[in-house]
Design a protein around this motif. Structure first.
Motif, PDB file in Angstrom:
ATOM      1  N   UNK A  84     -10.136  15.445  -0.336  1.00 39.76           N
ATOM      2  CA  UNK A  84     -11.394  15.301  -1.391  1.00 39.76           C
ATOM      3  C   UNK A  84     -10.650  13.983  -2.387  1.00 39.76           C
ATOM      4  N   UNK A  85      -9.651  14.001  -2.373  1.00 39.18           N
ATOM      5  CA  UNK A  85      -9.061  12.870  -3.323  1.00 39.18           C
ATOM      6  C   UNK A  85      -9.513  11.286  -2.444  1.00 39.18           C
ATOM      7  N   UNK A  86      -9.035  11.623  -1.103  1.00 38.87           N
ATOM      8  CA  UNK A  86      -9.620  10.339  -0.261  1.00 38.87           C
ATOM      9  C   UNK A  86     -10.894  10.071  -0.207  1.00 38.87           C
ATOM     10  N   UNK A  87     -11.789  11.053  -0.237  1.00 37.39           N
ATOM     11  CA  UNK A  87     -13.146  10.836  -0.436  1.00 37.39           C
ATOM     12  C   UNK A  87     -13.626   9.938  -1.794  1.00 37.39           C
ATOM     13  N   UNK A  88     -12.915  10.418  -2.808  1.00 35.08           N
ATOM     14  CA  UNK A  88     -12.971   9.928  -4.059  1.00 35.08           C
ATOM     15  C   UNK A  88     -12.850   8.347  -4.197  1.00 35.08           C
ATOM     16  N   UNK A  89     -11.492   8.114  -3.590  1.00 34.55           N
ATOM     17  CA  UNK A  89     -11.093   6.755  -3.331  1.00 34.55           C
ATOM     18  C   UNK A  89     -11.867   6.042  -2.624  1.00 34.55           C
ATOM     19  N   UNK A  90     -12.784   6.671  -1.339  1.00 35.95           N
ATOM     20  CA  UNK A  90     -13.671   5.529  -0.613  1.00 35.95           C
ATOM     21  C   UNK A  90     -14.926   5.459  -1.633  1.00 35.95           C
TER      22      UNK A  90
ATOM     23  N   UNK B 114       0.857  -1.208  -0.094  1.00 34.23           N
ATOM     24  CA  UNK B 114      -0.082   0.075   0.093  1.00 34.23           C
ATOM     25  C   UNK B 114       0.899   1.212   0.039  1.00 34.23           C
ATOM     26  N   UNK B 115       2.032   1.426   0.728  1.00 39.75           N
ATOM     27  CA  UNK B 115       2.747   2.370   0.788  1.00 39.75           C
ATOM     28  C   UNK B 115       3.403   2.554  -0.665  1.00 39.75           C
ATOM     29  N   UNK B 116       3.893   1.652  -1.364  1.00 38.67           N
ATOM     30  CA  UNK B 116       4.615   1.843  -2.532  1.00 38.67           C
ATOM     31  C   UNK B 116       3.737   2.268  -3.696  1.00 38.67           C
ATOM     32  N   UNK B 117       2.397   1.738  -3.484  1.00 38.61           N
ATOM     33  CA  UNK B 117       1.409   2.398  -4.262  1.00 38.61           C
ATOM     34  C   UNK B 117       1.141   3.713  -4.156  1.00 38.61           C
TER      35      UNK B 117
ATOM     36  N   UNK C 240      -9.606  -1.396   2.299  1.00 40.94           N
ATOM     37  CA  UNK C 240      -9.619  -0.084   1.442  1.00 40.94           C
ATOM     38  C   UNK C 240      -9.599   1.163   2.108  1.00 40.94           C
ATOM     39  N   UNK C 241     -10.262   1.198   3.151  1.00 41.19           N
ATOM     40  CA  UNK C 241     -10.093   2.560   4.324  1.00 41.19           C
ATOM     41  C   UNK C 241      -8.550   2.433   4.606  1.00 41.19           C
ATOM     42  N   UNK C 242      -8.079   1.513   4.857  1.00 35.71           N
ATOM     43  CA  UNK C 242      -6.669   1.510   5.320  1.00 35.71           C
ATOM     44  C   UNK C 242      -5.598   1.802   4.561  1.00 35.71           C
ATOM     45  N   UNK C 243      -5.860   1.570   2.858  1.00 34.25           N
ATOM     46  CA  UNK C 243      -4.983   1.987   1.836  1.00 34.25           C
ATOM     47  C   UNK C 243      -5.243   3.704   1.790  1.00 34.25           C
ATOM     48  N   UNK C 244      -6.456   3.945   2.095  1.00 38.45           N
ATOM     49  CA  UNK C 244      -6.779   5.539   1.879  1.00 38.45           C
ATOM     50  C   UNK C 244      -6.102   6.175   3.046  1.00 38.45           C
TER      51      UNK C 244
END
Length: 211
Positions: free
Chosen positions: A46-52, A14-17, A155-159
């Motif tokens: 905002x980006x995190x919300x889009x990822x969610x 996740x960090x690398x990504x 997914x939330x952990x990745x965000x």
């Protein structure tokens, strides 16, 4: 796979990504440079919300539509590409005409505008949807049960890790930009470079294949 190995693999991947440069990160950096640290952080939210949104779609199985439907994929892809190009052109225009970039001031932008644009940059990237659909299932543990909840939690952990990475970049960019603002030519060059990168990423997205 034991729990320690599982989580080390998940978080390191996740960090690398998240460190890998992409439209999200370049948009956040462009906002930080032009508008300051706070705008950069709001853009990141905002980006995190889009990822969610993408994570939720992956958990519900909706991302499969983008992966299997050429029409749906193309619509999102071209709208997203146009939006990135639009943001890049805005960046190019503003950095060439706004004298405040050479001073301690920053370009004013509302928190809502920064948040909304960051969210749209991520939502309109079909590769983000397909990424979550392809990446998260690799860490599902069927013996635990509740696969949709596992997908959502992972997914939330990745965000959240993305926030850590992006906030680090924001703080660094804000500090560097504070020094560069004393030199108008360097500040304008940096803004134009990021604007050009956004345009290039938009063009690249327009030619992305559904794979």
């Amino acid at each position: 796979m034991d729990d320690l190995t599982y989580w080390l693999l998940f978080f390191s991947t996740s960090l690398a990504i998240n460190i890998s440069p992409g439209p999200d990160l370049f948009y956040i950096l462009s906002r930080t440079i032009a508008c300051g640290k706070n705008a950069g952080m709001v853009s990141s939210l905002g980006v995190g919300t889009g990822a969610l949104v993408h994570v939720t779609a992956a958990a519900l199985g909706l991302s499969a539509i983008l992966a299997t439907s050429a029409i749906a994929f193309s619509i999102v892809k071209y709208v997203g590409a146009a939006y990135l190009i639009y943001l890049g052109i805005q960046n190019l225009r503003s950095t060439g005409t706004i004298p405040e970039l050479s001073a301690a001031k920053t370009v004013e932008v509302s928190s809502w505008a920064a948040f909304k644009q960051g969210m749209l940059v991520d939502i309109l990237n079909p590769k983000a949807a397909i990424f979550f659909m392809a990446f998260l299932p690799q860490f599902i543990r069927p013996e635990i049960g509740g696969i949709p909840l596992q997908l959502l939690g992972l997914g939330i952990l990745v965000i959240l890790m993305g926030f850590v990475v992006e906030f680090s970049f924001i703080l660094l960019a804000a500090k560097i930009t504070g020094c560069l603002r004393r030199n108008q030519s360097i500040s304008s060059w940096l803004g134009r470079t990021l604007g050009s990168i956004l345009i290039a990423l938009g063009i690249r997205l327009a030619f992305v294949e559904r794979t």
